[in-house]
Scaffold this motif. Structure first.
Motif, PDB file in Angstrom:
ATOM      1  N   VAL A 123       1.354  -0.063 -12.960  1.00 37.68           N
ATOM      2  CA  VAL A 123       0.365  -0.805 -12.179  1.00 37.68           C
ATOM      3  C   VAL A 123       1.056  -1.710 -11.157  1.00 37.68           C
ATOM      4  O   VAL A 123       0.636  -1.788  -9.996  1.00 37.68           O
ATOM      5  N   ALA A 124       2.108  -2.398 -11.568  1.00 37.03           N
ATOM      6  CA  ALA A 124       2.818  -3.290 -10.647  1.00 37.03           C
ATOM      7  C   ALA A 124       3.410  -2.511  -9.476  1.00 37.03           C
ATOM      8  O   ALA A 124       3.341  -2.948  -8.320  1.00 37.03           O
ATOM      9  N   ASP A 125       3.987  -1.347  -9.764  1.00 38.45           N
ATOM     10  CA  ASP A 125       4.566  -0.525  -8.694  1.00 38.45           C
ATOM     11  C   ASP A 125       3.493  -0.042  -7.729  1.00 38.45           C
ATOM     12  O   ASP A 125       3.674  -0.072  -6.502  1.00 38.45           O
ATOM     13  N   ALA A 126       2.358   0.396  -8.273  1.00 36.65           N
ATOM     14  CA  ALA A 126       1.283   0.891  -7.416  1.00 36.65           C
ATOM     15  C   ALA A 126       0.696  -0.226  -6.569  1.00 36.65           C
ATOM     16  O   ALA A 126       0.416  -0.043  -5.379  1.00 36.65           O
ATOM     17  N   GLN A 127       0.506  -1.407  -7.157  1.00 35.38           N
ATOM     18  CA  GLN A 127      -0.050  -2.524  -6.397  1.00 35.38           C
ATOM     19  C   GLN A 127       0.875  -2.939  -5.264  1.00 35.38           C
ATOM     20  O   GLN A 127       0.414  -3.280  -4.166  1.00 35.38           O
ATOM     21  N   ALA A 128       2.174  -2.901  -5.510  1.00 40.16           N
ATOM     22  CA  ALA A 128       3.139  -3.258  -4.468  1.00 40.16           C
ATOM     23  C   ALA A 128       3.041  -2.307  -3.281  1.00 40.16           C
ATOM     24  O   ALA A 128       3.202  -2.720  -2.120  1.00 40.16           O
ATOM     25  N   VAL A 129       2.780  -1.047  -3.541  1.00 38.14           N
ATOM     26  CA  VAL A 129       2.645  -0.056  -2.464  1.00 38.14           C
ATOM     27  C   VAL A 129       1.312  -0.214  -1.735  1.00 38.14           C
ATOM     28  O   VAL A 129       1.243  -0.208  -0.506  1.00 38.14           O
ATOM     29  N   ILE A 130       0.233  -0.380  -2.485  1.00 38.26           N
ATOM     30  CA  ILE A 130      -1.113  -0.406  -1.898  1.00 38.26           C
ATOM     31  C   ILE A 130      -1.401  -1.716  -1.184  1.00 38.26           C
ATOM     32  O   ILE A 130      -2.136  -1.748  -0.195  1.00 38.26           O
ATOM     33  N   GLY A 131      -0.809  -2.818  -1.660  1.00 40.43           N
ATOM     34  CA  GLY A 131      -1.030  -4.110  -1.027  1.00 40.43           C
ATOM     35  C   GLY A 131      -2.475  -4.553  -1.111  1.00 40.43           C
ATOM     36  O   GLY A 131      -3.132  -4.395  -2.145  1.00 40.43           O
ATOM     37  N   ALA A 140      -4.503   6.514  -0.422  1.00 38.47           N
ATOM     38  CA  ALA A 140      -3.765   7.744  -0.720  1.00 38.47           C
ATOM     39  C   ALA A 140      -2.577   7.911   0.219  1.00 38.47           C
ATOM     40  O   ALA A 140      -1.478   8.305  -0.211  1.00 38.47           O
ATOM     41  N   ALA A 141      -2.768   7.612   1.490  1.00 39.85           N
ATOM     42  CA  ALA A 141      -1.688   7.763   2.456  1.00 39.85           C
ATOM     43  C   ALA A 141      -0.517   6.833   2.143  1.00 39.85           C
ATOM     44  O   ALA A 141       0.654   7.237   2.239  1.00 39.85           O
ATOM     45  N   ARG A 142      -0.818   5.605   1.755  1.00 41.66           N
ATOM     46  CA  ARG A 142       0.266   4.670   1.403  1.00 41.66           C
ATOM     47  C   ARG A 142       1.050   5.153   0.192  1.00 41.66           C
ATOM     48  O   ARG A 142       2.285   5.092   0.160  1.00 41.66           O
TER      49      ARG A 142
END
Length: 298
Positions: A180-188, A110-112
């Motif tokens: 999904v791609a954008d979220a995965q890039a942020v969450i790592g 959530a913080a990321r």
């Protein structure tokens, strides 16, 4: 009219006696568009079990959404839910296994997201063995169970273990793949993001938790190798399962990436595509049983 199955992926060496387990997604795959089980599919499920096949539902649904499907679950009585994060006793709606995220990991995810997209842009909810919890800003397309906890920040109502973290961010890309791609890039590497192709809804699980991983463990415990599994799905969250199974099928309404990953395309979920598959698998299972018995005495 139902389309005939169509080969779309390079053929593996799969013999006619290989299927022992059929793994099927539910929404968009086995279930009709209205979310029910057709008469033909119900009959095919029962016949597959009588032919000695294991049939297991592998779904993004939380366990609380399976009450109406209990009569269709095979003799083993379980389903794999929340994209592999839980194994559920369907008759009792009990979570038997949890492969979730603890509070610290969910808070870190959530913080990321908030740091990258802004506090007001990120809206979260959590599915757990205890039920559903959400932030005030999270809009659910489904009926929220009465009494479900809600708070300004999800961290204030988190269960000990989150099976599936749900993400909405109205200001971001609204097609499922880009979201999904954008979220995965942020969450790592903190977590794994996938989608049921239901618009801009991210479905977030612990690293390594997929439909494939939990299905593989379930099958291995029963001595069933991947080569003996037929799997069918329609959405990106099904891709790991289809890649693991010995034979992969897509329904005609599947996401393009799923269709490309499948050995064969079946009729759509509206045209009983999974029933077609189950009927075929039952024939194969019965032929294998007859061959094992050997020739009858004359």
């Amino acid at each position: 009219m139902s389309a005939a199955p169509r080969d779309t992926r390079p053929t593996r060496a799969v013999g006619p006696d290989d299927v022992r387990l059929v793994a099927s997604d539910l929404d968009g795959t086995l279930l009709l568009p209205d979310g029910t089980v057709s008469a033909r599919t119900a009959a095919a499920l029962a016949d597959a079990e009588s032919a000695g096949l294991d049939v297991v539902f592998v779904t993004a649904r939380p366990h609380r959404w399976l009450a109406d499907l209990a009569s269709h679950v095979a003799g083993h009585g379980v389903a794999i839910c929340a994209n592999g994060a839980s194994v559920v006793d369907v008759a009792g709606l009990r979570v038997l296994e949890e492969h979730g995220m603890d509070r610290r990991r969910v808070a870190a995810v959530a913080a990321r997201l908030r740091a990258a997209w802004g506090d007001d842009a990120v809206h979260l909810a959590a599915e757990s063995a205890q039920g559903f919890a959400s932030e005030h800003g999270f809009v659910s397309e489904h009926v929220v169970p009465p009494g479900s906890p809600s708070a300004a920040r999800l961290e204030d109502v988190l269960p000990a273990t989150t099976l599936k973290l749900l993400l909405r961010a109205p200001g971001r890309a609204q097609d499922a793949d880009s979201f999904v791609a954008d979220a995965q890039a942020v969450i790592g590497d903190l977590a794994h993001v996938t989608s049921s192709a239901a618009g801009a809804l991210g479905e977030i699980a612990a690293p390594g938790v997929t439909k494939a991983a939990t299905l593989a463990a379930w099958a291995a415990a029963r001595g069933i190798a991947p080569a003996h599994v037929w799997a069918v799905g329609d959405a990106p969250n099904d891709l790991p399962m289809l890649g693991w199974a010995g034979r992969a099928f897509a329904v005609a309404n599947a996401h393009p990436a799923v269709a490309a990953a499948a050995h064969e395309t079946l009729p759509s979920n509206a045209d009983d595509g999974v029933a077609v598959l189950l009927e075929r698998a039952a024939l194969v299972a019965r032929a294998r049983a007859r061959a094992a018995e050997g020739p009858r005495p004359r």
